[in-house]
Scaffold this motif. Sequence first.
Motif, PDB file in Angstrom:
ATOM      1  N   GLN A 113       4.367 -16.866  -4.070  1.00 44.24           N
ATOM      2  CA  GLN A 113       3.031 -17.424  -3.928  1.00 44.24           C
ATOM      3  C   GLN A 113       2.454 -16.939  -2.604  1.00 44.24           C
ATOM      4  O   GLN A 113       2.988 -17.255  -1.534  1.00 44.24           O
ATOM      5  CB  GLN A 113       3.079 -18.954  -3.956  1.00 44.24           C
ATOM      6  CG  GLN A 113       1.700 -19.586  -3.871  1.00 44.24           C
ATOM      7  CD  GLN A 113       1.751 -21.102  -3.878  1.00 44.24           C
ATOM      8  OE1 GLN A 113       2.816 -21.699  -3.719  1.00 44.24           O
ATOM      9  NE2 GLN A 113       0.605 -21.740  -4.055  1.00 44.24           N
ATOM     10  N   THR A 137       1.817 -19.457   0.385  1.00 48.42           N
ATOM     11  CA  THR A 137       2.930 -20.178   1.019  1.00 48.42           C
ATOM     12  C   THR A 137       4.171 -19.319   1.237  1.00 48.42           C
ATOM     13  O   THR A 137       5.042 -19.698   2.021  1.00 48.42           O
ATOM     14  CB  THR A 137       3.334 -21.387   0.158  1.00 48.42           C
ATOM     15  OG1 THR A 137       3.824 -20.922  -1.108  1.00 48.42           O
ATOM     16  CG2 THR A 137       2.139 -22.315  -0.073  1.00 48.42           C
ATOM     17  N   TRP A 163       8.536 -18.391  -6.854  1.00 45.24           N
ATOM     18  CA  TRP A 163       8.226 -19.078  -8.104  1.00 45.24           C
ATOM     19  C   TRP A 163       8.891 -18.352  -9.263  1.00 45.24           C
ATOM     20  O   TRP A 163       9.069 -17.129  -9.232  1.00 45.24           O
ATOM     21  CB  TRP A 163       6.712 -19.108  -8.341  1.00 45.24           C
ATOM     22  CG  TRP A 163       6.038 -20.262  -7.674  1.00 45.24           C
ATOM     23  CD1 TRP A 163       5.793 -20.405  -6.330  1.00 45.24           C
ATOM     24  CD2 TRP A 163       5.531 -21.438  -8.308  1.00 45.24           C
ATOM     25  NE1 TRP A 163       5.163 -21.596  -6.082  1.00 45.24           N
ATOM     26  CE2 TRP A 163       4.985 -22.253  -7.284  1.00 45.24           C
ATOM     27  CE3 TRP A 163       5.462 -21.872  -9.622  1.00 45.24           C
ATOM     28  CZ2 TRP A 163       4.390 -23.486  -7.556  1.00 45.24           C
ATOM     29  CZ3 TRP A 163       4.872 -23.097  -9.904  1.00 45.24           C
ATOM     30  CH2 TRP A 163       4.342 -23.903  -8.875  1.00 45.24           C
ATOM     31  N   SER A 165       8.297 -23.712  -8.317  1.00 48.33           N
ATOM     32  CA  SER A 165       8.773 -23.134  -7.074  1.00 48.33           C
ATOM     33  C   SER A 165      10.288 -23.317  -7.054  1.00 48.33           C
ATOM     34  O   SER A 165      10.818 -24.291  -7.599  1.00 48.33           O
ATOM     35  CB  SER A 165       8.135 -23.831  -5.875  1.00 48.33           C
ATOM     36  OG  SER A 165       8.373 -25.229  -5.925  1.00 48.33           O
ATOM     37  N   PHE A 176       0.299 -14.425  -9.219  1.00 53.10           N
ATOM     38  CA  PHE A 176      -0.775 -15.163  -8.550  1.00 53.10           C
ATOM     39  C   PHE A 176      -1.973 -14.241  -8.365  1.00 53.10           C
ATOM     40  O   PHE A 176      -1.824 -13.050  -8.061  1.00 53.10           O
ATOM     41  CB  PHE A 176      -0.308 -15.696  -7.195  1.00 53.10           C
ATOM     42  CG  PHE A 176       0.538 -16.924  -7.293  1.00 53.10           C
ATOM     43  CD1 PHE A 176      -0.041 -18.191  -7.226  1.00 53.10           C
ATOM     44  CD2 PHE A 176       1.917 -16.828  -7.470  1.00 53.10           C
ATOM     45  CE1 PHE A 176       0.738 -19.333  -7.322  1.00 53.10           C
ATOM     46  CE2 PHE A 176       2.706 -17.963  -7.567  1.00 53.10           C
ATOM     47  CZ  PHE A 176       2.119 -19.229  -7.501  1.00 53.10           C
ATOM     48  N   GLN A 195      -4.921 -12.878  -6.339  1.00 58.73           N
ATOM     49  CA  GLN A 195      -5.433 -12.745  -4.977  1.00 58.73           C
ATOM     50  C   GLN A 195      -6.573 -11.740  -4.916  1.00 58.73           C
ATOM     51  O   GLN A 195      -7.000 -11.372  -3.817  1.00 58.73           O
ATOM     52  CB  GLN A 195      -4.301 -12.305  -4.035  1.00 58.73           C
ATOM     53  CG  GLN A 195      -3.301 -13.417  -3.709  1.00 58.73           C
ATOM     54  CD  GLN A 195      -3.936 -14.555  -2.945  1.00 58.73           C
ATOM     55  OE1 GLN A 195      -4.165 -15.630  -3.510  1.00 58.73           O
ATOM     56  NE2 GLN A 195      -4.246 -14.349  -1.681  1.00 58.73           N
ATOM     57  N   ASP A 241      -4.866 -19.205  -8.068  1.00 57.68           N
ATOM     58  CA  ASP A 241      -4.245 -19.659  -9.307  1.00 57.68           C
ATOM     59  C   ASP A 241      -3.223 -18.626  -9.768  1.00 57.68           C
ATOM     60  O   ASP A 241      -3.159 -17.512  -9.245  1.00 57.68           O
ATOM     61  CB  ASP A 241      -5.303 -19.873 -10.394  1.00 57.68           C
ATOM     62  CG  ASP A 241      -6.205 -21.059 -10.107  1.00 57.68           C
ATOM     63  OD1 ASP A 241      -5.905 -21.811  -9.160  1.00 57.68           O
ATOM     64  OD2 ASP A 241      -7.219 -21.228 -10.819  1.00 57.68           O
ATOM     65  N   ALA A 242      -2.429 -18.988 -10.773  1.00 59.72           N
ATOM     66  CA  ALA A 242      -1.408 -18.079 -11.285  1.00 59.72           C
ATOM     67  C   ALA A 242      -1.613 -17.841 -12.774  1.00 59.72           C
ATOM     68  O   ALA A 242      -2.061 -18.733 -13.499  1.00 59.72           O
ATOM     69  CB  ALA A 242      -0.011 -18.642 -11.041  1.00 59.72           C
ATOM     70  N   PHE A 291      -4.205 -24.294  -9.263  1.00 59.13           N
ATOM     71  CA  PHE A 291      -3.707 -24.720  -7.963  1.00 59.13           C
ATOM     72  C   PHE A 291      -4.866 -25.270  -7.143  1.00 59.13           C
ATOM     73  O   PHE A 291      -5.996 -24.789  -7.252  1.00 59.13           O
ATOM     74  CB  PHE A 291      -3.047 -23.559  -7.217  1.00 59.13           C
ATOM     75  CG  PHE A 291      -1.671 -23.214  -7.720  1.00 59.13           C
ATOM     76  CD1 PHE A 291      -0.547 -23.529  -6.981  1.00 59.13           C
ATOM     77  CD2 PHE A 291      -1.510 -22.597  -8.948  1.00 59.13           C
ATOM     78  CE1 PHE A 291       0.720 -23.223  -7.443  1.00 59.13           C
ATOM     79  CE2 PHE A 291      -0.242 -22.286  -9.432  1.00 59.13           C
ATOM     80  CZ  PHE A 291       0.867 -22.601  -8.675  1.00 59.13           C
ATOM     81  N   GLY A 323      -3.326 -24.604  -2.642  1.00 59.47           N
ATOM     82  CA  GLY A 323      -1.968 -24.084  -2.660  1.00 59.47           C
ATOM     83  C   GLY A 323      -0.971 -24.922  -3.422  1.00 59.47           C
ATOM     84  O   GLY A 323       0.191 -24.522  -3.549  1.00 59.47           O
TER      85      GLY A 323
END
Length: 444
Positions: A273, A276, A280, A300, A351, A353, A364-365, A388, A391
Amino acid sequence: MKTIALAILASFAFAGFASAQQQASPLQGKDAFGGWRDDKPGVWRLIRPGDLTAPDLGGSASNSADKVAVPQAAAPRLPQGFSATMIASGLRGPRVVRVAPNGDLFVADSRANRVLVYRLDGSGKVAEKGTFADGLRQPYGIAFHPADRPEWVYVANSDSIVRFPYRDGDLKASGKPETIVSGIPANHHWTRDIVFSSDGRTLYLSVGSGSNVAEGIGKAPEGGIGAWAAGEAPGAAWGSEQGRAEVRAYDPDGGNGRVVATGLRNCSGMTLQPATGALWCVVNERDGLGDDLPFEYATSVKQGAFYGWPWYYIGSNEDLRHAGARPDLAGKVTVPDVLIQAHSAPLGIAFYQGSQFPAEYRGDAFVTLHGSWNRGTRTGYKVVRLKFDNGRPTGAYEDFMTGFVVSDAAVWGRPVGVAVAKDGALIVTEDGSGTIWRVAYNGK
């Protein structure tokens, strides 16, 4: 065939559903389960541990799908403003897809025992391609190291991890593979994913179980399980399951092997992630307890955690096939972060980005659901979006990419790999028809 063709046309006639407007609040409880006919972009679902049903030891349904050819002009169904373009076809078994720092797509064509490379042009079309490496053994996970200017491409075979020397832009490996981890048990669940920690010092490896629920192995020997002094987390497996259903860690050279977490029946896909740095994974849970039990999940992965397999599931819910075997572990089971409908078969996670999609997607993922073979009403066969908030997972997920199922009996696509391209588009592989798709947002 005429019936199937009509079903195909009906399936693709509804492409372009709106997202948030279609489902203001998530479906919950049994309403969130559904089947393939209920799937459409914009439907949100929220499943909680309290939604578990009673186990049915009568076993899982046998409901494998018949595969049909990709329909002419086929396109998956997506939220309004998104479009999908097929960028490759004819692959034997495209699985994991990873994006190199220069933007090249590395794809594990697992059935063909090779890793392919695709270079896209400015319009998202394939400009160049190559076979980076072949002669592998069911390759799956792919990782680059160091992350910014990689000198190595790591590939996880079913029974080993190898690495190839790499220079930016290589379409073919310049040297032979170096084996850095060997002796990985390879039968049954063979998908081995790998990912480096954000600082590049740790290589994570997932190793799935060798059975459904450790049938016939019996009670673990006293003192052999939960041996913290030996570096094992509570619930480490034994016998033919020794070293399985777990996530391991190694140094970049393959040394210093250790256990991170156990009780993960089949962690097929792993990622970090970005917000953080947390590891995951998405997990295929066990079969044989009925259509809606137990839930699959994304979570996670915490150091030293035990996620239940084979004795418990989704917390301290005991599997009746191992009743009374490990009462000492009942209070040590970590509950996963996001629960997904049973038998959906999650395989990949990434995720988002990028900046191409609307701002609410960032952080989000996306998770690929390969689809059920053992549920009365077919489920999965889609890509979902995990929500999410600052986070932290909310537990809700949205149907994002659907339309791969033709009828109760037939499908043309089974999503596996997912990655975010350098331009912010989403790349999805599926091994039902052997294709790769690029999902873009144009805002229209």
